[in-house]
Design a protein around this motif. Structure first.
Motif, mmCIF file in Angstrom:
data_model
loop_
_atom_site.group_PDB
_atom_site.id
_atom_site.type_symbol
_atom_site.label_atom_id
_atom_site.label_comp_id
_atom_site.label_asym_id
_atom_site.label_seq_id
_atom_site.Cartn_x
_atom_site.Cartn_y
_atom_site.Cartn_z
ATOM 1 N N ILE A 209 0.853 -1.190 0.000
ATOM 2 C CA ILE A 209 0.000 0.000 0.000
ATOM 3 C C ILE A 209 0.890 1.241 0.000
ATOM 4 C CG2 ILE A 209 -1.805 1.267 1.224
ATOM 5 C CD1 ILE A 209 -2.453 -1.453 2.624
ATOM 6 N N PRO A 210 0.819 2.088 -1.011
ATOM 7 C CA PRO A 210 1.631 3.322 -1.025
ATOM 8 C C PRO A 210 1.337 4.175 0.203
ATOM 9 C CG PRO A 210 0.683 2.922 -3.188
ATOM 10 C CD PRO A 210 0.029 1.948 -2.250
ATOM 11 N N CYS A 211 2.384 4.661 0.854
ATOM 12 C CA CYS A 211 2.206 5.392 2.106
ATOM 13 C C CYS A 211 3.379 6.326 2.338
ATOM 14 C CB CYS A 211 2.084 4.402 3.268
ATOM 15 S SG CYS A 211 1.636 5.150 4.857
ATOM 16 N N ALA A 212 3.108 7.433 3.014
ATOM 17 C CA ALA A 212 4.143 8.398 3.376
ATOM 18 C C ALA A 212 3.864 8.934 4.768
ATOM 19 C CB ALA A 212 4.182 9.552 2.377
ATOM 20 N N THR A 213 4.907 9.393 5.423
ATOM 21 C CA THR A 213 4.777 10.078 6.703
ATOM 22 C C THR A 213 4.719 11.581 6.447
ATOM 23 O OG1 THR A 213 5.992 8.341 7.879
ATOM 24 C CG2 THR A 213 5.831 10.489 8.958
ATOM 25 N N ALA B 234 2.993 14.133 13.667
ATOM 26 C CA ALA B 234 3.269 13.292 12.502
ATOM 27 C C ALA B 234 2.061 12.412 12.235
ATOM 28 C CB ALA B 234 4.514 12.432 12.753
ATOM 29 N N TRP B 235 1.736 12.234 10.948
ATOM 30 C CA TRP B 235 0.635 11.358 10.563
ATOM 31 C C TRP B 235 0.960 10.787 9.184
ATOM 32 C CZ3 TRP B 235 0.604 16.613 10.765
ATOM 33 C CH2 TRP B 235 0.193 17.346 9.647
ATOM 34 N N ASN B 236 -0.012 10.174 8.518
ATOM 35 C CA ASN B 236 0.289 9.462 7.270
ATOM 36 C C ASN B 236 -0.611 9.873 6.119
ATOM 37 O OD1 ASN B 236 0.893 7.212 9.606
ATOM 38 N ND2 ASN B 236 2.358 7.078 7.925
ATOM 39 N N LEU B 237 -0.110 9.615 4.928
ATOM 40 C CA LEU B 237 -0.869 9.772 3.697
ATOM 41 C C LEU B 237 -0.789 8.464 2.922
ATOM 42 C CD1 LEU B 237 -2.290 11.345 1.383
ATOM 43 C CD2 LEU B 237 -0.006 12.035 0.616
ATOM 44 N N THR B 238 -1.937 7.983 2.457
ATOM 45 C CA THR B 238 -1.997 6.784 1.619
ATOM 46 C C THR B 238 -2.737 7.125 0.335
ATOM 47 O OG1 THR B 238 -4.137 5.960 2.394
ATOM 48 C CG2 THR B 238 -2.195 5.435 3.742
ATOM 49 N N ASN B 239 -2.892 6.135 -0.524
ATOM 50 C CA ASN B 239 -3.623 6.374 -1.764
ATOM 51 C C ASN B 239 -5.132 6.382 -1.551
ATOM 52 O OD1 ASN B 239 -3.838 3.674 -1.210
ATOM 53 N ND2 ASN B 239 -3.240 2.964 -3.241
ATOM 54 N N PHE B 240 -5.593 6.137 -0.312
ATOM 55 C CA PHE B 240 -7.029 6.218 -0.036
ATOM 56 C C PHE B 240 -7.350 7.280 1.015
ATOM 57 C CE2 PHE B 240 -5.322 2.829 2.678
ATOM 58 C CZ PHE B 240 -5.763 3.227 3.938
ATOM 59 N N GLY B 241 -6.394 8.112 1.354
ATOM 60 C CA GLY B 241 -6.668 9.194 2.285
ATOM 61 C C GLY B 241 -5.580 9.372 3.329
ATOM 62 N N PHE B 242 -5.774 10.384 4.177
ATOM 63 C CA PHE B 242 -4.876 10.640 5.305
ATOM 64 C C PHE B 242 -5.345 9.819 6.511
ATOM 65 C CE2 PHE B 242 -4.754 14.406 2.651
ATOM 66 C CZ PHE B 242 -3.407 14.722 2.601
ATOM 67 N N ASN C 159 -10.076 9.828 12.192
ATOM 68 C CA ASN C 159 -8.830 10.222 11.542
ATOM 69 C C ASN C 159 -8.294 9.120 10.639
ATOM 70 O OD1 ASN C 159 -7.690 12.983 12.643
ATOM 71 N ND2 ASN C 159 -8.733 11.975 14.335
ATOM 72 N N TYR C 160 -9.214 8.286 10.132
ATOM 73 C CA TYR C 160 -8.837 7.214 9.205
ATOM 74 C C TYR C 160 -9.474 7.492 7.846
ATOM 75 C CZ TYR C 160 -8.355 2.612 7.075
ATOM 76 O OH TYR C 160 -8.036 1.578 6.220
ATOM 77 N N ALA C 161 -8.680 7.426 6.790
ATOM 78 C CA ALA C 161 -9.162 7.654 5.420
ATOM 79 C C ALA C 161 -9.798 9.029 5.272
ATOM 80 C CB ALA C 161 -10.148 6.561 5.004
ATOM 81 N N ASP D 20 -5.068 13.655 -5.665
ATOM 82 C CA ASP D 20 -6.463 14.084 -5.659
ATOM 83 C C ASP D 20 -7.298 13.018 -4.954
ATOM 84 O OD1 ASP D 20 -8.934 15.148 -6.073
ATOM 85 O OD2 ASP D 20 -8.972 14.809 -8.238
ATOM 86 N N LEU D 21 -7.839 13.361 -3.794
ATOM 87 C CA LEU D 21 -8.640 12.418 -3.012
ATOM 88 C C LEU D 21 -10.129 12.718 -3.096
ATOM 89 C CD1 LEU D 21 -6.362 12.317 0.173
ATOM 90 C CD2 LEU D 21 -6.506 10.593 -1.637
#
Length: 357
Positions: free
Chosen positions: A193-197, A213-221, A238-240, A260-261
């Motif tokens: 799953i693509p993800c970033a901090t 600090a939190w995360n970003l994925t291809n389906f949301g923050f 705070n999910y998706a 673009d989400l």
């Protein structure tokens, strides 16, 4: 809430050597697929080249690293900060010193990293970390399941040695926001799953703002640090998150380029837990009779009516539903209610005696 950054201690030394030329460097041999490095897509070419140069040297724990000729001091700091924040396997780096010539303070000559442990200890910890994370993924690679497991098995703690790293969260069950975020990055990337901090500031329920600090994925923050609710229950507010929901109480540090989400449903929309009318709310509350925990998100209009009617007292939600819907409800306030007012989310936990009736 804490932000993990390197605090460079400027060490002015006269460098009398010729720095290496920055040639095309091989991409880092990370323990997860390169395509899961969502942060790479936000990285300018100069930073990417410098990262590729530094990564193997930092993994090998070199004591002094001579930099390519003309390395920008600012670009170096930016690159190292991003690497420390977004590469969970680099947990062993504590800080670093930057060396430059007195007459060229904007050009970095070399760095001297400070490491938290020996190369042998770091290698053993890294092996344990990756094995643990992979075992979680093998048991259930679903992103929601991984998020909930991390939240339920980690305690926020600013006092442990590995508090700012995935090591703290996954191996010791204690971490700060940075540890939660790095653990999510590692778990998700191992799951493909693509993800970033993401680093920035966040405002808690009291209105206080701090580094976070939190995360970003291809389906949301998502923000696993704020996922813990009560007695093992998980908040999903705070999910998706879309960018609009994220920006309610999270402000990224610098100019990230986000995907673009728009049109991507959040947790509540995806699970049929987004309610817009009093009748829909009543339907959800009736699940409490069966002893179910109910977590719902109210539409802006419904939440405004609810807040006005109850004078912003969530514990009276049952009365609000009964009066608004014009019906009798076979119970009164049979639950513990937690709320995330910023995201209009209510978590209703039934009292034990209700389930026994």
């Amino acid at each position: 809430m804490q932000k993990i950054r390197f605090l460079p201690l400027l060490c002015v030394v006269l460098m009398l050597f010729t720095a290496p030329t920055l040639l095309a460097q091989q991409e880092p041999d990370t323990p997860y697929p390169a395509e899961t490095m969502l942060s790479v897509r936000m990285m300018p070419p100069g930073e990417r080249s410098l990262r590729n140069f530094l990564y193997p040297k930092l993994m090998a724990q070199e004591g002094s690293i001579q930099l390519p000729a003309g390395t920008s001091y600012n670009l170096l700091v930016q690159t190292l900060d991003n690497m420390r924040n977004d590469y969970p396997e680099l947990f062993h780096i504590e800080s670093y010193r930057v060396h430059y010539q007195r007459n060229q303070p904007d050009v970095a000559q070399s760095i001297s990293p400070n490491y938290l442990c020996s190369a042998e200890e770091a290698s053993a910890l890294r092996k344990q970390l990756l094995e643990t994370a992979q075992s979680w993924v093998d048991e259930n690679p679903d992103p929601l399941a991984l998020y909930e497991r991390l939240v339920q098995n980690t305690t926020y703690s600013p006092d442990s040695m590995w508090q700012h790293a995935a090591v703290g969260a996954l191996l010791y069950g204690e971490a700060t926001c940075a540890g939660y975020a790095q653990a999510i990055s590692l778990l998700y990337r191992l799951a493909g799953i693509p993800c970033a901090t993401i680093i920035g500031e966040a405002s808690d329920t009291s209105g206080e703002t701090g580094l976070h600090a939190w995360n970003l994925t291809n389906f949301g923050f998502l923000d696993a640090t704020w996922g813990a609710a009560f007695d093992g229950h998980v908040f999903h507010s705070n999910y998706a998150m879309g960018e609009a929901d994220m920006s309610i109480d999270h402000t990224p540090n610098r100019g990230y380029t986000f995907p673009d989400l728009s049109g991507v449903p959040n947790y509540y929309q995806a699970h049929g837990l987004y309610v817009s009318t009093e009748q829909e709310l009543l339907t959800q509350l009736m699940r409490l009779v069966d002893g179910e925990t109910v977590e719902i998100q109210l539409s802006p209009d419904l939440y405004a009516r609810y807040a006005a009617a109850m004078k912003d007292k969530p514990s009276d939600i049952v009365t609000f539903c009964a009066e608004a819907a014009g019906v009798e409800i076979p119970f009164y306030d049979p639950c513990r209610i937690l709320s995330d007012k910023a995201h209009r989310v209510l978590l209703l936990i039934p009292h034990p005696e209700l389930a026994e009736q």
